[in-house]
Enzyme design. Structure first.
Site, PDB file in Angstrom:
ATOM      1  N   ASP A  14      12.651 -47.869  70.593  1.00 13.50           N
ATOM      2  CA  ASP A  14      12.958 -47.714  69.230  1.00 13.50           C
ATOM      3  C   ASP A  14      11.971 -48.309  68.515  1.00 13.50           C
ATOM      4  OD1 ASP A  14      15.112 -48.542  67.095  1.00 13.50           O
ATOM      5  OD2 ASP A  14      14.507 -50.452  67.420  1.00 13.50           O
TER       6      ASP A  14
ATOM      7  N   ASP B  47      12.114 -49.590  64.339  1.00 15.72           N
ATOM      8  CA  ASP B  47      12.285 -50.857  63.721  1.00 15.72           C
ATOM      9  C   ASP B  47      12.729 -52.159  64.509  1.00 15.72           C
ATOM     10  OD1 ASP B  47      11.952 -49.569  60.983  1.00 15.72           O
ATOM     11  OD2 ASP B  47      13.585 -48.522  61.533  1.00 15.72           O
TER      12      ASP B  47
ATOM     13  N   GLU C 295      26.639 -54.043  61.410  1.00 16.76           N
ATOM     14  CA  GLU C 295      25.798 -53.614  62.592  1.00 16.76           C
ATOM     15  C   GLU C 295      25.632 -54.575  63.772  1.00 16.76           C
ATOM     16  OE1 GLU C 295      21.639 -52.472  61.239  1.00 16.76           O
ATOM     17  OE2 GLU C 295      21.050 -52.335  63.218  1.00 16.76           O
TER      18      GLU C 295
ATOM     19  N   ALA D   3      16.364 -44.457  64.178  1.00 12.29           N
ATOM     20  CA  ALA D   3      17.249 -44.402  63.291  1.00 12.29           C
ATOM     21  C   ALA D   3      16.840 -44.338  61.849  1.00 12.29           C
ATOM     22  CB  ALA D   3      18.687 -45.187  63.588  1.00 12.29           C
TER      23      ALA D   3
ATOM     24  N   LYS E  68      22.671 -42.821  69.465  1.00 10.92           N
ATOM     25  CA  LYS E  68      21.140 -42.425  70.058  1.00 10.92           C
ATOM     26  C   LYS E  68      21.637 -41.707  71.321  1.00 10.92           C
ATOM     27  CE  LYS E  68      17.993 -45.658  67.526  1.00 10.92           C
ATOM     28  NZ  LYS E  68      17.029 -46.571  67.837  1.00 10.92           N
TER      29      LYS E  68
ATOM     30  N   ASP F  76      16.182 -53.228  70.242  1.00  9.81           N
ATOM     31  CA  ASP F  76      16.539 -54.480  69.748  1.00  9.81           C
ATOM     32  C   ASP F  76      17.831 -54.454  69.423  1.00  9.81           C
ATOM     33  OD1 ASP F  76      16.009 -52.684  66.981  1.00  9.81           O
ATOM     34  OD2 ASP F  76      16.893 -54.595  66.191  1.00  9.81           O
TER      35      ASP F  76
END
Ligand code: C5P
Ligand code: MG
Length: 282
Positions: free
Chosen positions: A34, A36, A81, A150, A198, A223
């Site tokens: 990933d 970020d 989220e 994303a 994802k 994360d």
């Protein structure tokens, strides 16, 4: 900030995977990460670091009104989220809503392609300490690195380019901006990638994993719990080691992270653990 901690629920399992990966060596490994808050820092000197979206949100390219709107969206949707009490199915449509609204606002700002490098330069984005070793080691050992994000592909690429680590072994799957003939943002390309999809769309339709058919061992870094499905399209997967950065809402989420990530890192702003593993298996 406290001391970084490493949590492992099943030590034997981790050791077994590492032994197997070390035996077959670098030619059988691929890394799927990933971006970020996994490759980039979550905080620096007690202050939150920006995501790809935040880099734009906080930049001079966005009007004050729109900045306020984007900040409101963040305040509304980010807690959703990371809410461990809500099932993913419930969060999914809300995530689509967040990304869609944010992208709509960004498009209204008539962002110019040629200014992206400048806003990245001026931002507080930071890759985690030890990123040079991570990127350079993978390149030197011909291990492919897939960054599955994303976030915004154009911004992400600029961050790693400016850090001098956008090597040829790096492949990026993300939301890419679409510009008109005069270089002004007019939309985003392809299907939206958000934190909880994802496993579908983008990658399944791509030839990426087919090209890496002989690489049966995956090191996955993420994360978010949504990052766990990033390797879903890998054919003939033999071993997968999942490393998760637990950045926020640590107490509430530790149990769920421990039951799905093999190694959980807390208060760790470095790449030290992934690096140690890479040096061991490649
Ligand atoms: O690279 P990664 O997949 O982690 O990028 C997604 C992150 O971007 C999410 O964790 C989310 O918090 C953040 N985001 C944001 N602003 C948006 C949409 C997503 O900061 N408008
Ligand atoms: Mg992330």
């Amino acid at each position: 900030m406290g001391t970084p901690s490493v949590y492992i629920k099943d030590r034997q399992k981790v050791e077994k995977i590492l032994t197997a990966m070390r035996q077959t060596g670098p030619s059988a490994v691929q890394v799927i990460s990933d971006f970020d808050m996994t490759l980039t820092r979550f905080a620096y000197n007690g202050k939150r670091c920006p995501t790809c979206h935040n880099i734009l949100d906080n930049s001079k390219l966005i009007s004050e009104d729109c900045k306020a709107e984007l900040a409101d969206l963040l305040k509304t949707y980010y807690p959703i989220e990371i809410d461990s009490t809500r099932p993913v199915e419930e969060k999914l449509p809300l995530m689509v809503e967040w990304w869609t609204k944010a992208h709509h606002i960004l498009v209204q700002q008539r962002i110019r392609k040629d200014l992206l490098a400048v806003v990245v330069q001026e931002s507080d984005a930071m890759l985690r300490d030890g990123y040079q070793l991570f990127f350079n080691h993978l390149q030197e050992h011909d291990v492919p690195l897939l960054i599955f994000s994303a976030g915004i592909g154009d911004i992400l690429e600029e961050v790693i380019r400016q850090a001098g680590v956008f090597h040829p072994n790096v492949k990026v799957f993300s939301n890419y901006m679409e510009f008109n003939d005069t270089g002004v943002l007019q939309g985003f390309k392809g299907e939206l990638i958000h934190v909880y999809n994802k496993h579908e769309g983008a990658l399944l339709n791509s030839s990426h994993f087919q090209e890496l058919k002989q690489r049966h061992n995956v090191l996955l870094l993420g994360d978010s719990l949504g990052d766990l499905s990033m390797a879903d399209g890998v054919p003939d997967l033999e071993n997968i080691l999942k490393i998760g950065y637990l950045n926020d809402k640590v107490e509430e989420r530790r149990e769920s992270y421990l039951s799905s990530y093999d190694i959980v890192l807390e208060k760790d702003e470095t790449m030290d653990v992934p690096n140690a593993i890479l040096l061991h298996i490649t």
